[in-house]
Motif scaffolding. Structure first.
Motif, short mmCIF file in Angstrom:
data_model
loop_
_atom_site.label_atom_id
_atom_site.label_comp_id
_atom_site.label_asym_id
_atom_site.label_seq_id
_atom_site.Cartn_x
_atom_site.Cartn_y
_atom_site.Cartn_z
N PHE A 88 -27.65 19.17 1.62
CA PHE A 88 -28.43 20.62 2.03
C PHE A 88 -29.55 21.17 2.75
N LEU A 89 -30.86 20.44 2.37
CA LEU A 89 -31.89 20.88 2.67
C LEU A 89 -31.98 20.30 4.42
N THR A 90 -30.69 19.00 4.66
CA THR A 90 -31.46 18.02 5.85
C THR A 90 -30.14 18.80 6.47
N PHE A 91 -28.90 17.72 6.33
CA PHE A 91 -28.14 17.63 6.81
C PHE A 91 -27.46 18.73 7.16
N LEU A 92 -26.85 19.73 5.98
CA LEU A 92 -25.58 21.00 6.20
C LEU A 92 -26.74 21.35 6.96
N GLN A 93 -28.31 21.84 6.55
CA GLN A 93 -28.70 23.01 7.25
C GLN A 93 -28.39 23.21 8.69
N TYR A 94 -29.21 21.31 9.04
CA TYR A 94 -29.10 21.33 10.71
C TYR A 94 -27.84 20.82 11.10
N VAL A 95 -26.84 20.98 10.80
CA VAL A 95 -25.82 21.27 11.31
C VAL A 95 -25.06 21.93 10.97
N PHE A 96 -25.22 22.61 11.29
CA PHE A 96 -24.97 24.22 10.80
C PHE A 96 -25.42 24.94 11.80
N GLY A 114 -34.77 34.56 9.96
CA GLY A 114 -35.61 35.59 9.48
C GLY A 114 -34.40 35.56 7.73
N SER A 115 -33.48 35.48 7.99
CA SER A 115 -32.74 35.80 6.92
C SER A 115 -32.67 34.56 5.63
N THR A 116 -33.59 33.85 5.56
CA THR A 116 -33.81 32.09 4.36
C THR A 116 -34.28 33.12 3.35
N SER A 117 -36.28 33.99 3.56
CA SER A 117 -36.54 34.47 2.82
C SER A 117 -35.28 35.74 1.41
N GLY A 179 -31.97 24.68 -0.76
CA GLY A 179 -31.18 22.89 -0.99
C GLY A 179 -33.96 23.40 -1.14
N ASN A 180 -34.20 24.75 -0.86
CA ASN A 180 -35.12 24.70 -1.66
C ASN A 180 -35.67 24.99 -2.58
N LEU A 181 -34.18 25.88 -3.35
CA LEU A 181 -34.28 25.77 -5.06
C LEU A 181 -34.13 24.51 -5.45
N VAL A 182 -33.19 23.58 -4.41
CA VAL A 182 -32.70 22.62 -5.80
C VAL A 182 -34.28 21.63 -5.55
N ALA A 183 -35.19 21.64 -4.67
CA ALA A 183 -36.75 20.82 -4.27
C ALA A 183 -37.37 21.40 -5.44
N LYS A 184 -36.91 22.66 -5.56
CA LYS A 184 -37.89 23.19 -6.87
C LYS A 184 -38.22 22.63 -7.93
N LEU A 244 -45.86 20.54 2.09
CA LEU A 244 -46.28 21.56 1.18
C LEU A 244 -45.87 22.50 0.86
N TRP A 245 -44.52 22.68 1.82
CA TRP A 245 -43.67 24.48 1.17
C TRP A 245 -43.34 23.44 -0.44
N ASN A 246 -42.88 22.34 -0.48
CA ASN A 246 -41.84 22.01 -2.03
C ASN A 246 -43.34 22.11 -3.02
N LEU A 247 -44.47 21.69 -2.67
CA LEU A 247 -45.38 21.86 -3.99
C LEU A 247 -45.90 23.36 -3.57
N LEU A 248 -45.64 24.34 -2.44
CA LEU A 248 -45.96 25.71 -3.38
C LEU A 248 -44.48 26.94 -3.91
N MET A 249 -43.62 25.92 -3.45
CA MET A 249 -42.31 26.20 -4.35
C MET A 249 -42.32 26.12 -5.79
N LYS A 250 -43.16 24.49 -6.09
CA LYS A 250 -43.65 24.07 -7.09
C LYS A 250 -44.20 24.45 -8.21
#
Length: 309
Positions: A88-96, A114-117, A179-184, A244-250
């Motif tokens: 989700f975070l690397t493959f699918l996101q960047y193919v799309f 900007g819609s990611t948020s 993917g960010n939620l999965v990482a959290k 850093l982002w995954n740590l902040l989300m954690k």
């Protein structure tokens, strides 16, 4: 480290550093494409370039995990979890993202980025009972997204449209948000640096396979010292930014961190102007005011209302 990540000023500083790094990717990717003669419709080569970037970033993180963080990097029973995150975070996101961007414009890509948020906070609303959307978060999202649109709105006779490219870009943002939620959630059980490193390595393999199939070659680029350093910088910012982002989300609620993602396209526009010599559109400063106002509304307005009641 946890104290810094949960402290309000520490969280803001690290979120700004992360979004600055991600924003700096825009001009460096553009410059790399120019020097490597990658055109906008050659998304096979774009995916191959992305696969090199994320593979190097993942390997760098795995090395740091062992040498600096003293954390084990053996997969053991974590292969499925890391593969899911990498998908989700690397493959699918960047193919799309890369295929969508080739069918759209850079301006609309920046706006949709900007819609990611929005998607991240919306998914968190349904996924976590203690992170529901409310009037303050809704107002902050509206202000932030308005700021991104203002900063990237085309000037002159150029207009906006909506088609397959824009649909793919939205799917990329949804995939990244999920993917960010999965990482959290995984970060509660797995160390963040090895988890992020393996997700990048596994995801980059998928990008490499798709890119090679679309392009017909595995290694079509003639790297120079300049493009080589650019690729290394892109790998560095990916490794640092995602960790850093995954740590902040954690350690923080999703809604508190997600709003800072509105800074990514703002930084992207500004740094593209500074590095590539592009003109900074005057509305970019107005957009920045909206983004900052949105974050202040989400952070301080609830406290003010609570004191008044």
């Amino acid at each position: 480290m946890k104290k810094i990540l949960t402290n309000r000023f520490g969280m803001v500083a690290l979120a700004l550093v992360t979004t600055f790094l991600w924003g700096s990717a825009f001009p460096f990717i553009k410059k790399s494409y120019t020097l490597l003669a990658i055109t906008s419709n050659e998304y096979g080569e774009q995916l191959l370039f992305a696969s090199y970037r994320f593979f190097l970033a993942g390997v760098l993180l795995l090395i740091l995990s062992v040498l600096v963080f003293k954390q084990p990097i053996k997969l053991k029973n974590r292969t499925l979890a890391y593969s899911r995150l990498g998908f989700f975070l690397t493959f699918l996101q960047y193919v799309f993202f890369y295929i969508g961007l080739s069918l759209s414009t850079g301006v609309q890509g920046s706006i949709i980025a900007g819609s990611t948020s929005f998607f991240q906070m919306l998914l968190a609303h349904f996924r976590y009972e203690d992170d529901r959307l409310n009037r303050f978060k809704g107002l902050a999202l509206s202000l932030g997204f308005t700021g991104v649109i203002l900063a990237n709105w085309p000037q002159g006779s150029a207009g906006v449209s909506f088609g397959v490219g824009e649909v793919l870009l939205i799917l990329a943002m949804i995939s990244g948000a999920f993917g960010n939620l999965v990482a959290k959630e995984y970060s509660a059980s797995y160390p963040v640096a090895p988890m992020t490193g393996w997700a990048m390595v596994i995801g980059s393999i998928g990008l490499f396979i798709v890119g090679a199939v679309l392009n017909g070659e595995w290694f079509p680029f003639a790297f120079t010292s300049t493009t080589g350093w650019m690729l290394l910088y892109l790998a560095f910012l990916s490794a640092t930014g995602f960790t850093l982002w995954n740590l902040l989300m954690k350690y923080n609620p999703v809604s508190r961190v997600s709003l800072f993602m509105f800074f990514v396209p703002i930084f992207g526009v500004t740094l593209s102007a500074l590095i590539l010599g592009e003109a900074i559109p005057p509305q970019a400063f107005i957009g920045l005011v909206f983004v900052v106002t949105g974050i202040l509304v989400s952070t301080y307005l609830p406290i003010w209302f609570q004191k008044r009641s």
